[in-house]
Design an enzyme around this catalytic site. Sequence first.
Site, PDB file in Angstrom:
ATOM      1  NE  ARG A  46      -2.911   0.371   3.346  1.00  0.00           N
ATOM      2  CZ  ARG A  46      -2.203   0.515   4.486  1.00  0.00           C
ATOM      3  NH1 ARG A  46      -1.451   1.585   4.671  1.00  0.00           N
ATOM      4  NH2 ARG A  46      -2.256  -0.409   5.414  1.00  0.00           N
ATOM      5  CE1 TYR A  98     -16.709  11.289 -16.158  1.00  0.00           C
ATOM      6  CE2 TYR A  98     -16.366  11.185 -13.787  1.00  0.00           C
ATOM      7  CZ  TYR A  98     -16.676  10.564 -14.989  1.00  0.00           C
ATOM      8  OH  TYR A  98     -16.947   9.223 -14.996  1.00  0.00           O
ATOM      9  CG  ASP A 170     -10.068  15.846 -14.822  1.00  0.00           C
ATOM     10  OD1 ASP A 170      -9.388  15.280 -15.698  1.00  0.00           O
ATOM     11  OD2 ASP A 170     -11.087  15.337 -14.328  1.00  0.00           O
ATOM     12  CE  LYS A 195     -12.935   7.786 -18.462  1.00  0.00           C
ATOM     13  NZ  LYS A 195     -13.255   9.069 -17.843  1.00  0.00           N
TER      14      LYS A 195
HETATM   15  C1  LIG Z   1     -13.732   9.440 -16.528  1.00  0.00           C
HETATM   16  C2  LIG Z   1     -13.343  10.742 -15.969  1.00  0.00           C
HETATM   17  C3  LIG Z   1     -13.104  10.902 -14.597  1.00  0.00           C
HETATM   18  C4  LIG Z   1     -13.287   9.761 -13.612  1.00  0.00           C
HETATM   19  O1  LIG Z   1     -12.376   8.726 -13.813  1.00  0.00           O
HETATM   20  P1  LIG Z   1     -12.666   7.170 -13.494  1.00  0.00           P
HETATM   21  O2  LIG Z   1     -11.399   6.519 -13.923  1.00  0.00           O
HETATM   22  O3  LIG Z   1     -13.861   6.769 -14.285  1.00  0.00           O
HETATM   23  O4  LIG Z   1     -12.911   7.079 -12.027  1.00  0.00           O
HETATM   24  C5  LIG Z   1     -12.696  12.135 -14.150  1.00  0.00           C
HETATM   25  N1  LIG Z   1     -12.548  13.182 -14.999  1.00  0.00           N
HETATM   26  C6  LIG Z   1     -12.784  13.073 -16.309  1.00  0.00           C
HETATM   27  C7  LIG Z   1     -12.604  14.254 -17.195  1.00  0.00           C
HETATM   28  C8  LIG Z   1     -13.184  11.852 -16.842  1.00  0.00           C
HETATM   29  O5  LIG Z   1     -13.434  11.756 -18.156  1.00  0.00           O
END
Ligand SMILES: *Cc1c(COP(=O)(O)O)cnc(C)c1O
Length: 377
Positions: A46, A98, A170, A195
């Site tokens: 961890r 998001y 982000d 993604k």
């Molecule tokens: C998908 C996404 C998230 C969340 O991520 P997860 O891996 O699904 O938890 C946060 N910000 C953006 C812009 C996203 O497209």
Amino acid sequence: MKPKTRLIHGGIFGDEATGAVSTPIYQVSTYKQEAVGKFKGYEYSRTGNPTRHALEELIADVEYGHAGFAFGSGMAAISSVMMLFSAGDHIILTDDVYGGTYRVVNKVLNRFGLEFTFVDTGDLEAVEAAVKENTKAIFIETPTNPLLKVTDIEAVSAYAKSKNLLTIVDNTFMTPYLQNPLKLGADIVLHSATKYIGGHSDVVAGLVVVNSEQLATDLHFVQNSVGAILGPQDSWLLMRGLKTLGIRMEEAVSNAQKIAEFLDQHEAVNAVIYPGLLNHTGHELMKKQAAGFGAMISFDVGSKEKADELLAKLRYFTLAESLGAVESLISVPAQMTHASIPVERRGELGILEGLVRISVGIEDVEDLIEDLENALN
Ligand SMILES: *Cc1c(COP(=O)(O)O)cnc(C)c1O
């Protein structure tokens, strides 16, 4: 080192112990100590794991930061970053952030005494007006999802610095290949690595990079205390994904530009939102702060029924949540990713019932355009 080389040669190249060119998957929870407290850098997974560590070094390198951290999902990454703050602190966020971020701050983190305000961070005056005595950070997403609104990272970061606030970005939609917020003055950059970074619709993960020793110490403390870590197998998959991120993004962005231009002249389409089109309000700003316009396109076909009809006819665009994969994906935000946002709020933001979002993949663009043409006609 140029970006494509950095993706392959950044971080820790290979495995020192064996010479293996690919960092092995250290599927292990604990490590033998020679005497109490005498160990080779790892005591419990961890706290630290060699495969995760190799990924964390690599993402820190490709985002030009001080230290990287890998989490079990993008939401785990975002929540862990929010745990750097304390009850009574106030954070400003981009208004069409998001959906999952909107949900976690409004339904979970608010219960712990954190305060949040949503503003159009593309409007610096609106940001300034939202700052209160207890404001600690500005959290921006650019371009946004699904309206692709653009925020000037450099301008917000400079303002935040003057007020002693942290800037958190982000960067999921742009990837470290196209946009590096830390270079523009931000303090923390994070990704849903589910993604583009993973890139193959086969792993759920989150990554964070910070720009200072203090933030690194603090975030490692949260990561180790809360434990929302990424496992070694998934860490390895992300390193594998990062190696081809450059060529995948080049291809996806080039495909997206051609598709946006095709949709823009099609009579069945009302409006096309893509930063690579000259009519996009963020076009110039994107040119300034990013190395490409990304591969996400939103367009309005007029109604929920028309959107459903389009979905039924497409062959290469898979109806699915998520984005950023080698295969092209399509979604209807109002019914899917943004269904957790109250309907009045969706209206305020402009997320129409007939708005369709595509994540352009790396198939042959001629097939993709032909597919859209058949379905739209
Ligand atoms: C998908 C996404 C998230 C969340 O991520 P997860 O891996 O699904 O938890 C946060 N910000 C953006 C812009 C996203 O497209």
